[in-house]
Structures are given as structure tokens and as C-alpha cells.
Design a protein around this motif. Structure first.
Motif, PDB file in Angstrom:
ATOM      1  N   VAL A 121       2.299   1.694  -3.129  1.00 39.85           N
ATOM      2  CA  VAL A 121       1.043   2.447  -4.585  1.00 39.85           C
ATOM      3  C   VAL A 121       1.339   4.052  -4.038  1.00 39.85           C
ATOM      4  O   VAL A 121       1.277   5.064  -5.020  1.00 39.85           O
ATOM      5  CB  VAL A 121       0.175   2.129  -3.843  1.00 39.85           C
ATOM      6  N   ARG A 173       2.175   7.120  -6.418  1.00 39.29           N
ATOM      7  CA  ARG A 173       1.481   8.676  -6.365  1.00 39.29           C
ATOM      8  C   ARG A 173       1.863   9.790  -6.398  1.00 39.29           C
ATOM      9  O   ARG A 173       2.093  10.469  -7.073  1.00 39.29           O
ATOM     10  CB  ARG A 173       0.172   8.174  -6.410  1.00 39.29           C
ATOM     11  N   ARG A 208       0.861  -1.412   0.101  1.00 37.46           N
ATOM     12  CA  ARG A 208       0.140  -0.070  -0.023  1.00 37.46           C
ATOM     13  C   ARG A 208       0.681   1.215   0.296  1.00 37.46           C
ATOM     14  O   ARG A 208       0.384   2.199  -0.568  1.00 37.46           O
ATOM     15  CB  ARG A 208      -0.927   0.031   1.195  1.00 37.46           C
TER      16      ARG A 208
END
Length: 138
Positions: A104, A108, A101
Motif C-alpha cells: 500500500v 502511494r 502494508r
């Protein structure tokens, strides 16, 4: 993000070796600042650095902050030593999920940081998302 103005990743380059490490350090400081389970001195240090009130290098040399870091490291080590094998396997699995997580989110943030800045950037994106009828209403 926090509600207060924050330093930029570039301001961490005094201790970071490259922009990627500065981004990770910035994210870590945000995590520490918001972690109610951590020592108040650690949270205060992170908030002070993020707000620009304390230089990161000065924070790393402050005995109060370094003691809090070493104390936390000792707690983590003691907890790891006390875990059973099954608990260690579960912790590793939870960490792998958390790490995925985080990756990710990091990807971003990296994309946002590295995105080209154009004059019509945000307004153009809103107009396209709102469709042709919306821009005519302005």
C-alpha cells in the motif's frame, strides 16, 4: 522521510535495473537507516548513501558494510532454522500482513512519483480543499 536532504531514486539507477527497483532500494535504505535493531555499520551505510555522501556502488564494495550485511543474513538464517513449525506459520502470517502494508505504501509512493507536475498543482489542491471562502481570504 528523514529530516535531512536525500538522494533521489534516479541516483540509485547505477545498481537498480529500472525505476521501480530504484524506488524499492530507496525505501529499503530508509528502513535500514532507521532500524535501531540493526548493526550500526549497516545503519551508517544506509544514511551515507541516502545523504549522497557515499555512492551506492562504493557502499556495496566496502568490506565493512558487506561484512555487516552477511552477518545479518547469518543471524536471520540461524533464527529461521531454530523456529518451530508453528512459529514459522506465525512468522509467515505476520510477514504477509507487513508485506500488504508495504505494498500500500509503495503504491502511494509510486503514484506520487508518477503524478504529473502542474504549475497550480499544490496550490490548486489546497484551494479546492479549503473551499471557496478560504481562497478569498488570501
Amino acid at each position: 522521510m528523514t529530516a535531512h536532504p536525500e538522494i533521489q531514486d534516479e541516483e540509485l539507477m547505477g545498481v537498480a535495473q529500472d525505476p521501480e527497483q530504484a524506488l524499492r532500494l530507496h525505501r529499503s535504505l530508509r528502513t535500514i537507516a532507521g532500524a535501531t535493531s540493526l548493526d550500526p555499520d549497516l545503519r551508517e551505510m544506509a544514511r551515507s548513501v541516502l545523504s549522497g555522501g557515499v555512492d551506492i556502488e562504493d557502499a556495496f564494495q566496502d568490506p565493512r558494510y558487506t561484512e555487516a550485511v552477511f552477518q545479518r543474513m547469518h543471524e536471520i538464517r540461524r533464527a529461521a532454522d531454530e523456529q518451530m513449525y508453528a512459529e514459522q506459520q506465525q512468522s509467515r502470517a505476520r510477514f504477509a500482513e507487513w508485506d500488504a502494508r508495504q505494498q500500500v505504501d509503495l503504491d502511494r509512493e509510486r503514484a506520487e512519483r508518477d503524478a504529473p507536475v502542474h504549475g497550480a498543482g499544490r496550490a490548486g489542491a489546497r484551494g479546492a480543499a479549503g473551499g471557496p471562502g478560504r481562497s478569498a481570504q488570501r
